[in-house]
Design a protein around this motif. Sequence first.
Motif, mmCIF file in Angstrom:
data_model
loop_
_atom_site.group_PDB
_atom_site.id
_atom_site.type_symbol
_atom_site.label_atom_id
_atom_site.label_comp_id
_atom_site.label_asym_id
_atom_site.label_seq_id
_atom_site.Cartn_x
_atom_site.Cartn_y
_atom_site.Cartn_z
ATOM 1 N N VAL A 1 0.839 -1.200 0.000
ATOM 2 C CA VAL A 1 0.000 0.000 0.000
ATOM 3 C C VAL A 1 0.871 1.246 0.000
ATOM 4 O O VAL A 1 0.627 2.204 -0.751
ATOM 5 C CB VAL A 1 -0.970 -0.010 1.207
ATOM 6 N N PHE A 2 1.930 1.242 0.830
ATOM 7 C CA PHE A 2 2.835 2.393 0.870
ATOM 8 C C PHE A 2 3.483 2.624 -0.493
ATOM 9 O O PHE A 2 3.557 3.760 -0.971
ATOM 10 C CB PHE A 2 3.917 2.197 1.929
ATOM 11 N N THR A 3 3.948 1.554 -1.129
ATOM 12 C CA THR A 3 4.602 1.688 -2.436
ATOM 13 C C THR A 3 3.650 2.257 -3.476
ATOM 14 O O THR A 3 4.024 3.134 -4.262
ATOM 15 C CB THR A 3 5.150 0.324 -2.890
ATOM 16 N N LEU A 4 2.432 1.775 -3.484
ATOM 17 C CA LEU A 4 1.439 2.291 -4.423
ATOM 18 C C LEU A 4 1.198 3.779 -4.200
ATOM 19 O O LEU A 4 1.256 4.581 -5.142
ATOM 20 C CB LEU A 4 0.125 1.532 -4.281
ATOM 21 N N LEU A 5 0.963 4.170 -2.961
ATOM 22 C CA LEU A 5 0.703 5.581 -2.666
ATOM 23 C C LEU A 5 1.923 6.455 -2.955
ATOM 24 O O LEU A 5 1.796 7.572 -3.466
ATOM 25 C CB LEU A 5 0.252 5.748 -1.212
ATOM 26 N N TYR A 6 3.119 5.950 -2.639
ATOM 27 C CA TYR A 6 4.314 6.751 -2.886
ATOM 28 C C TYR A 6 4.571 6.899 -4.384
ATOM 29 O O TYR A 6 5.002 7.960 -4.842
ATOM 30 C CB TYR A 6 5.535 6.157 -2.183
ATOM 31 N N ASN A 7 4.304 5.855 -5.153
ATOM 32 C CA ASN A 7 4.448 5.973 -6.609
ATOM 33 C C ASN A 7 3.464 6.998 -7.169
ATOM 34 O O ASN A 7 3.798 7.758 -8.085
ATOM 35 C CB ASN A 7 4.258 4.620 -7.281
ATOM 36 N N LEU A 8 2.258 7.045 -6.640
ATOM 37 C CA LEU A 8 1.301 8.076 -7.060
ATOM 38 C C LEU A 8 1.788 9.464 -6.662
ATOM 39 O O LEU A 8 1.616 10.430 -7.408
ATOM 40 C CB LEU A 8 -0.077 7.794 -6.455
ATOM 41 N N TYR A 9 2.416 9.574 -5.496
ATOM 42 C CA TYR A 9 2.993 10.846 -5.050
ATOM 43 C C TYR A 9 4.103 11.288 -6.017
ATOM 44 O O TYR A 9 4.165 12.462 -6.402
ATOM 45 C CB TYR A 9 3.533 10.693 -3.631
ATOM 46 N N LEU A 10 4.969 10.355 -6.403
ATOM 47 C CA LEU A 10 6.037 10.704 -7.343
ATOM 48 C C LEU A 10 5.470 11.135 -8.687
ATOM 49 O O LEU A 10 5.989 12.055 -9.327
ATOM 50 C CB LEU A 10 6.992 9.515 -7.523
#
Length: 114
Positions: free
Chosen positions: A31-40
Amino acid sequence: MRRYLRDFRGYQRDIRLFLFYNLAANVGMGVFTLLYNLYLTELGLREDYIGRFNSVSTLAMAGVALAMGFLINRFGVWLCVTIGMVLFLLTSILLCVITNPNLLLVFSAFGGAA
């Protein structure tokens, strides 16, 4: 599925707790990776950069994993875990506030190493 659950109940308590922790940790990291990729993506960074960002973290993780046996023998388990956790928390905070792509790659490596 019923057989798996029956077998799972037969495991020792420590094994069940480890498997549950592993499940929770991997779901959380996903979940963190998905959200952080969206942030990037929202920062305007392209997909090739995001792939580089993720690979730097993974390669740093692999490099530290190779040296982990030596580090644990030299410094002990608790010191290594404590330093890793502190480094991970610091780099996670920095990754949330830094927008410079080059610095993001550097702290991605530190986060992966932690």
